[in-house]
Scaffold this motif. Structure first.
Motif, PDB file in Angstrom:
ATOM      1  N   ASP A   1       0.819  -1.213   0.000  1.00 13.73           N
ATOM      2  CA  ASP A   1       0.000   0.000   0.000  1.00 13.73           C
ATOM      3  C   ASP A   1       0.853   1.262   0.000  1.00 13.73           C
ATOM      4  N   GLU A   2       2.142   1.126   0.227  1.00 14.69           N
ATOM      5  CA  GLU A   2       3.017   2.286   0.325  1.00 14.69           C
ATOM      6  C   GLU A   2       3.097   3.018  -1.012  1.00 14.69           C
ATOM      7  N   ALA A   3       3.072   4.340  -0.942  1.00 16.11           N
ATOM      8  CA  ALA A   3       3.159   5.145  -2.157  1.00 16.11           C
ATOM      9  C   ALA A   3       4.536   4.998  -2.787  1.00 16.11           C
ATOM     10  N   GLY A   4       4.576   5.039  -4.118  1.00 13.63           N
ATOM     11  CA  GLY A   4       5.837   4.991  -4.831  1.00 13.63           C
ATOM     12  C   GLY A   4       6.459   6.372  -4.940  1.00 13.63           C
ATOM     13  N   ALA A   5       7.654   6.417  -5.495  1.00  9.72           N
ATOM     14  CA  ALA A   5       8.364   7.686  -5.664  1.00  9.72           C
ATOM     15  C   ALA A   5       7.739   8.500  -6.793  1.00  9.72           C
ATOM     16  N   GLY A   6       7.583   9.801  -6.550  1.00 11.08           N
ATOM     17  CA  GLY A   6       7.073  10.669  -7.606  1.00 11.08           C
ATOM     18  C   GLY A   6       5.580  10.897  -7.516  1.00 11.08           C
ATOM     19  N   ASP A   7       5.001  11.265  -8.638  1.00  8.22           N
ATOM     20  CA  ASP A   7       3.581  11.599  -8.718  1.00  8.22           C
ATOM     21  C   ASP A   7       2.779  10.419  -9.250  1.00  8.22           C
ATOM     22  N   VAL A   8       1.568  10.278  -8.732  1.00 10.60           N
ATOM     23  CA  VAL A   8       0.668   9.228  -9.204  1.00 10.60           C
ATOM     24  C   VAL A   8       0.217   9.542 -10.628  1.00 10.60           C
ATOM     25  N   MET A   9       0.238   8.524 -11.487  1.00 11.44           N
ATOM     26  CA  MET A   9      -0.319   8.646 -12.824  1.00 11.44           C
ATOM     27  C   MET A   9      -1.390   7.582 -12.981  1.00 11.44           C
ATOM     28  N   GLU A  10      -2.548   7.972 -13.428  1.00 15.36           N
ATOM     29  CA  GLU A  10      -3.647   7.022 -13.591  1.00 15.36           C
ATOM     30  C   GLU A  10      -3.235   5.908 -14.550  1.00 15.36           C
ATOM     31  N   LEU A  11      -3.580   4.668 -14.186  1.00 16.71           N
ATOM     32  CA  LEU A  11      -3.117   3.513 -14.955  1.00 16.71           C
ATOM     33  C   LEU A  11      -4.231   2.491 -15.095  1.00 16.71           C
ATOM     34  N   ARG A  12      -4.282   1.855 -16.270  1.00 20.03           N
ATOM     35  CA  ARG A  12      -5.086   0.644 -16.472  1.00 20.03           C
ATOM     36  C   ARG A  12      -4.156  -0.422 -17.046  1.00 20.03           C
ATOM     37  N   LEU A  13      -4.235  -1.623 -16.505  1.00 18.75           N
ATOM     38  CA  LEU A  13      -3.470  -2.761 -17.019  1.00 18.75           C
ATOM     39  C   LEU A  13      -4.421  -3.645 -17.799  1.00 18.75           C
ATOM     40  N   ILE A  14      -4.247  -3.728 -19.105  1.00 19.60           N
ATOM     41  CA  ILE A  14      -5.187  -4.473 -19.924  1.00 19.60           C
ATOM     42  C   ILE A  14      -4.447  -5.480 -20.804  1.00 19.60           C
ATOM     43  N   GLY A  15      -5.217  -6.439 -21.329  1.00 18.00           N
ATOM     44  CA  GLY A  15      -4.617  -7.470 -22.167  1.00 18.00           C
ATOM     45  C   GLY A  15      -3.594  -8.247 -21.372  1.00 18.00           C
TER      46      GLY A  15
ATOM     47  N   ALA B   1      -1.078  -7.447 -19.573  1.00 17.40           N
ATOM     48  CA  ALA B   1      -0.398  -6.489 -18.693  1.00 17.40           C
ATOM     49  C   ALA B   1       0.154  -5.285 -19.435  1.00 17.40           C
ATOM     50  N   LYS B   2      -0.496  -4.869 -20.519  1.00 20.84           N
ATOM     51  CA  LYS B   2      -0.103  -3.638 -21.194  1.00 20.84           C
ATOM     52  C   LYS B   2      -0.469  -2.443 -20.305  1.00 20.84           C
ATOM     53  N   MET B   3       0.432  -1.465 -20.248  1.00 21.48           N
ATOM     54  CA  MET B   3       0.253  -0.296 -19.393  1.00 21.48           C
ATOM     55  C   MET B   3      -0.401   0.829 -20.197  1.00 21.48           C
ATOM     56  N   ILE B   4      -1.657   1.133 -19.861  1.00 20.28           N
ATOM     57  CA  ILE B   4      -2.443   2.132 -20.574  1.00 20.28           C
ATOM     58  C   ILE B   4      -2.678   3.315 -19.647  1.00 20.28           C
ATOM     59  N   VAL B   5      -2.396   4.520 -20.123  1.00 23.81           N
ATOM     60  CA  VAL B   5      -2.569   5.726 -19.319  1.00 23.81           C
ATOM     61  C   VAL B   5      -3.383   6.754 -20.104  1.00 23.81           C
ATOM     62  N   PRO B   6      -4.144   7.590 -19.393  1.00 24.87           N
ATOM     63  CA  PRO B   6      -4.840   8.686 -20.075  1.00 24.87           C
ATOM     64  C   PRO B   6      -3.867   9.827 -20.345  1.00 24.87           C
ATOM     65  N   ILE B   7      -3.991  10.437 -21.492  1.00 24.25           N
ATOM     66  CA  ILE B   7      -3.184  11.605 -21.843  1.00 24.25           C
ATOM     67  C   ILE B   7      -4.113  12.645 -22.458  1.00 24.25           C
ATOM     68  N   ARG B   8      -3.571  13.795 -22.745  1.00 23.92           N
ATOM     69  CA  ARG B   8      -4.271  14.764 -23.582  1.00 23.92           C
ATOM     70  C   ARG B   8      -3.453  14.920 -24.852  1.00 23.92           C
ATOM     71  N   LEU B   9      -4.120  14.802 -25.966  1.00 26.95           N
ATOM     72  CA  LEU B   9      -3.475  14.852 -27.275  1.00 26.95           C
ATOM     73  C   LEU B   9      -4.187  15.909 -28.095  1.00 26.95           C
ATOM     74  N   ALA B  10      -3.463  16.953 -28.476  1.00 28.83           N
ATOM     75  CA  ALA B  10      -4.047  18.080 -29.217  1.00 28.83           C
ATOM     76  C   ALA B  10      -5.246  18.651 -28.467  1.00 28.83           C
ATOM     77  N   GLY B  11      -5.133  18.680 -27.136  1.00 32.11           N
ATOM     78  CA  GLY B  11      -6.166  19.286 -26.312  1.00 32.11           C
ATOM     79  C   GLY B  11      -7.346  18.409 -25.993  1.00 32.11           C
TER      80      GLY B  11
END
Length: 480
Positions: free
Chosen positions: A334-348, A350-360
């Motif tokens: 449960d311990e927090a990792g180093a740095g800032d949290v980034m939203e993550l989904r592990l799909i398929g 174990a592919k690492m999928i994250v939300p981004i903003r692309l061209a706004g």
């Protein structure tokens, strides 16, 4: 300047079978779009769009279905929104649905979403319910197979795999056209190795990371059943397996259990499936590690002897320090990792999928440390630059597989924001396999592949796989 060489060690699956629903779905979808369409017509339209993998049309139908609040459409709508990469909207629909009366599409969507968010117990409970339902499709049962496989519940898995193989019919369209290749050899493989969990972390520890010559990708040295050391690319876009060069496997006597296939950006290749008894990476030791055997050296331009799909750490936490060049693997916590949290989904796988903003606009991205490029889906480029035609060329690309030549398209650069870090005019490089191979197999539209150009701006990244948590430490902008 056009790229002269690209390396994308993306491991995925696909199918060369033509989908018969692509053409016949059109009138059904149009009928479901009509202003006076009945609930039954809209339901059929959602189903036809799913079978044809017309994910953009399905997303439009799903959005209208959510707005109507029609209970009979919720399951198919959730499934369509997830496939379109709108996982936030899909999860909101799933989380506000009473699962006690959920249909098979809703249960299947809920299982996928639960596992992606690190809610394994919930996902497995729903998978047991779905398996017990009558009249479920091969694609629904495939969700159960995936849940059991990813959470290492292997008892009874060979029988379930063979049942799905017997039910799958390419005439049913997407995703059943992919199931035969996805399951190829797996029934016999799991029958041979037995129900004991795989990819078991026996010893936590650390290992040095190097930068692979020529390709500039992260690499570690590892031993296989005491042999080696051998060089392995550390690939977040890999899978839950270790890929080993065929010559290495022969040299150390690693026996193939069954023969299957592996597919990457450059096409398809035959691959043996084996089981490594002991896999040692520095002070990190794993047992019963699933592995593929094929011509890895050729696929990786001779830069390595194998590829470590970081999903092999699926029961643990992995931290890659890209400044100190250290790999740390430790128990999940449960311990927090180093740095800032980034939203993550592990799909398929174990592919690492994250939300981004692309061209706004909101978008989804695959984090792939096995790629020396950042690329964008051509469908996404078309949406960002409507009506524009892009120059394209056959890709000068090394990667897994043979027989296909990926196509690159070139647009103006787009602004990308990922984990609070902004990149202006970052990439206008389109890679067609994101649309026609990767996204269909993962069951989610991927707008962008984010490779080492972004990872090199990270001091470290930490993934807690069981909890589906990601933290990133960014290098200060002036120190890039």
């Amino acid at each position: 300047m056009l790229p002269t060489h690209l390396l994308v060690l993306l491991l995925l699956l696909g199918s060369d079978v033509e989908n018969p629903w692509v053409s016949k779905a059109v009138p059904i979808i149009e009928a479901g779009r009509a202003e006076n369409a009945s609930v039954d017509q809209r339901k059929k339209a959602l189903d036809a769009a799913w079978r044809a993998d017309a994910w953009q049309a399905a997303a439009e139908l799903a959005t209208a279905a959510v707005g109507s609040n029609e209970p009979l459409l919720r399951g198919k709508a959730a499934r369509a929104l997830w496939r379109a990469g709108q996982f936030g909207a899909a999860e909101k629909l799933i989380d506000t649905t009473d699962m006690s009366g959920a249909d098979a599409p809703m249960l299947s969507s809920a299982i996928t979403a639960a596992l992606a968010r690190g809610r394994a117990d919930q996902g497995l409970r729903l998978a047991d319910r779905l398996e017990a339902m009558e009249g479920v499709s091969a694609s629904d049962l495939m969700t159960v197979v995936g849940a059991r496989f990813m959470r290492n519940r292997l008892d009874g898995l060979p029988k379930l795999i063979r049942k799905v193989e017997g039910m799958a019919n390419p005439k049913n369209g997407y995703p059943e056209i992919h199931i035969p290749e996805y399951l190829e050899g797996l029934g016999a493989y799991f029958e041979h190795i037995g129900p004991t969990p795989v990819n078991r972390l026996e010893q936590a520890g650390t290992a040095p990371i190097e930068v692979a010559r020529l390709v500039n990708l992260p690499m570690v040295e590892a031993t296989i059943n005491g042999h080696g050391p051998f060089r392995f690319i550390l690939d977040t876009g890999g899978s839950i397996m270790v890929s080993i060069d065929a010559e290495v496997a022969e040299e150390i006597g690693l026996k193939t259990i069954v023969t299957g296939s592996v597919r990457g950006v450059s096409g398809k290749d035959s691959a043996g499936q084996a089981l490594i008894d002991q896999f040692q990476i520095g002070g990190i030791r794993l047992s019963r590690v699933m592995s593929r055997v094929f011509e890895v050296r050729k696929a990786a331009a001779g830069s390595c002897d194998g590829i470590i799909g970081t999903g092999i750490f699926g029961d643990a936490r992995m931290r890659a320090d890209l400044v100190a060049l250290q790999l740390h693997v430790s128990p999940s916590s449960d311990e927090a990792g180093a740095g800032d949290v980034m939203e993550l989904r592990l799909i398929g796988d174990a592919k690492m999928i994250v939300p981004i903003r692309l061209a706004g606009r909101p978008a989804t991205a695959l984090l792939d440390s096995g790629a020396d490029v950042a690329a964008i889906s051509p469908a996404t480029l078309a949406a960002v630059f409507p009506g524009k035609e892009f120059a394209s060329m056959a890709a000068p690309m090394a990667g897994v597989g043979t027989g296909n030549q990926p196509t690159l398209s070139f647009a103006k650069g787009v602004d990308i924001e990922i984990g609070g870090r902004k990149y202006e005019n970052f990439s206008g490089l389109g890679l067609d396999v994101l649309d026609h191979t990767l996204s269909p197999m993962l069951g989610m539209h991927i707008d962008a592949l984010i490779g080492m150009p972004v990872f090199r701006d990270m001091k470290s990244f930490t993934v807690d796989f069981p909890r589906a948590k990601l933290w990133v430490e960014w290098v200060e902008a002036g120190n890039r």
